[in-house]
Design a protein around this motif. Structure first.
Motif, PDB file in Angstrom:
ATOM      1  N   ASN A  11      47.391  42.799  35.212  1.00  0.00           N
ATOM      2  CA  ASN A  11      47.983  44.027  34.591  1.00  0.00           C
ATOM      3  C   ASN A  11      49.200  43.521  33.840  1.00  0.00           C
ATOM      4  O   ASN A  11      49.598  43.834  32.679  1.00  0.00           O
ATOM      5  CB  ASN A  11      48.569  44.923  35.161  1.00  0.00           C
ATOM      6  N   HIS A  16      43.424  44.565  31.737  1.00  0.00           N
ATOM      7  CA  HIS A  16      43.495  45.319  31.927  1.00  0.00           C
ATOM      8  C   HIS A  16      42.199  46.179  32.242  1.00  0.00           C
ATOM      9  O   HIS A  16      41.685  46.645  33.001  1.00  0.00           O
ATOM     10  CB  HIS A  16      44.192  46.927  30.635  1.00  0.00           C
ATOM     11  N   LYS A  20      40.878  46.624  36.235  1.00  0.00           N
ATOM     12  CA  LYS A  20      39.914  48.549  36.352  1.00  0.00           C
ATOM     13  C   LYS A  20      38.366  46.891  36.702  1.00  0.00           C
ATOM     14  O   LYS A  20      38.437  47.732  38.024  1.00  0.00           O
ATOM     15  CB  LYS A  20      39.896  48.939  35.050  1.00  0.00           C
ATOM     16  N   GLU A  47      36.255  42.982  30.457  1.00  0.00           N
ATOM     17  CA  GLU A  47      37.856  43.112  29.348  1.00  0.00           C
ATOM     18  C   GLU A  47      37.406  42.694  28.477  1.00  0.00           C
ATOM     19  O   GLU A  47      37.968  42.899  27.106  1.00  0.00           O
ATOM     20  CB  GLU A  47      38.498  41.659  30.106  1.00  0.00           C
ATOM     21  N   HIS A  50      36.647  46.468  27.386  1.00  0.00           N
ATOM     22  CA  HIS A  50      37.753  47.058  27.365  1.00  0.00           C
ATOM     23  C   HIS A  50      38.174  46.811  26.099  1.00  0.00           C
ATOM     24  O   HIS A  50      38.660  47.527  25.326  1.00  0.00           O
ATOM     25  CB  HIS A  50      38.682  46.761  28.576  1.00  0.00           C
TER      26      HIS A  50
END
Length: 246
Positions: A11, A16, A20, A47, A50
């Motif tokens: 993070n 992020h 997750k 990733e 995201h």
């Protein structure tokens, strides 16, 4: 494995999506048997997804589309003269890469704005910048920009967007300033960027709305010359929609 420090580090690094995915995998019994390379591949894939979602969200916020419309929800059953073959080709998006235009005409309520927004949403998904504006409000905003000295910046931003949606064109005749502004916008975009124009008026009536022959010829040449056409007809879909049960 130091689960929490790893999550914190991911993070901190701004990874992020990986963070997750890492949290989900570490609690998954089946994932514990994966090889390190498989773990890494799954984390990188998450990733990437995201970041794509974040970029799409940013493009959609900038686009300010009027309708929450997507191509997958287009109703081909409604009797409105919709050319399914042409629309299928438009959804693929090559016309935007080729800096071509699209004109959607037809009476009120047949879904012109909705279709334009659906194509705008697909363009955002294809990583194109998009901006939706209603033409009457655009001319009001440009008049203010002339007054406060920001007109050059506004023209530049309109020229830069890869797909500009001009909705509700032709509701009222243009004055001299609006004619000039529209020509400037279209001239900046011609052959470089794509524009969608929706109108209740057929293209043959646009000359009258523009109101000055020289400007009308120049504007129409920059719009219609390389434009695809969706000419819709039929009754308003709003009237055909089922009424809510009381």
């Amino acid at each position: 494995m130091l689960t929490h420090p790893t999550l914190d580090q991911l993070n901190t690094l701004g990874l992020h999506g990986m963070a997750k995915a890492f949290g989900e995998l570490i609690d998954n019994d089946e994932a514990r048997g994966l090889a390190h390379a498989d773990w890494l591949a799954m984390l990188l894939d998450r990733e990437d997804v995201h970041r794509q979602d974040k970029r799409l969200g940013a493009r959609l916020r900038h686009a300010r589309l009027r309708h929450l419309a997507v191509p997958e929800d287009i109703d081909y059953r409604a009797p409105r003269g919709l050319d399914r073959g042409l629309l299928t080709a438009l959804i693929k998006g090559e016309w935007i890469k080729n800096a071509e235009n699209l004109v959607i005409t037809g009476p009120t309520g047949v879904g012109k704005s909705w279709l334009a927004c659906a194509l705008g949403h697909k363009a955002c998904r294809d990583n194109h910048s998009v901006l939706y504006v209603r033409v009457p409000k655009l001319f009001d905003d440009l008049a203010l920009a002339h007054g406060d000295g920001t007109i050059g910046r506004r023209f530049k931003s309109l020229a830069a967007v890869q797909l500009l949606i001009l909705d509700d064109w032709g509701l009222e005749p243009l004055d001299a300033q609006a004619r000039h502004d529209l020509l400037e916008i279209l001239e900046d975009r011609y052959g470089r960027r794509s524009t969608i124009i929706t109108s209740q008026l057929p293209v043959a009536a646009w000359h009258t709305v523009i109101g000055e022959a020289t400007y009308a010829d120049a504007i129409l040449d920059r719009v219609v010359h390389n434009a695809h056409r969706l000419d819709l007809s039929g009754d308003s879909l709003r009237r055909l929609a089922p009424k809510p049960v009381a």
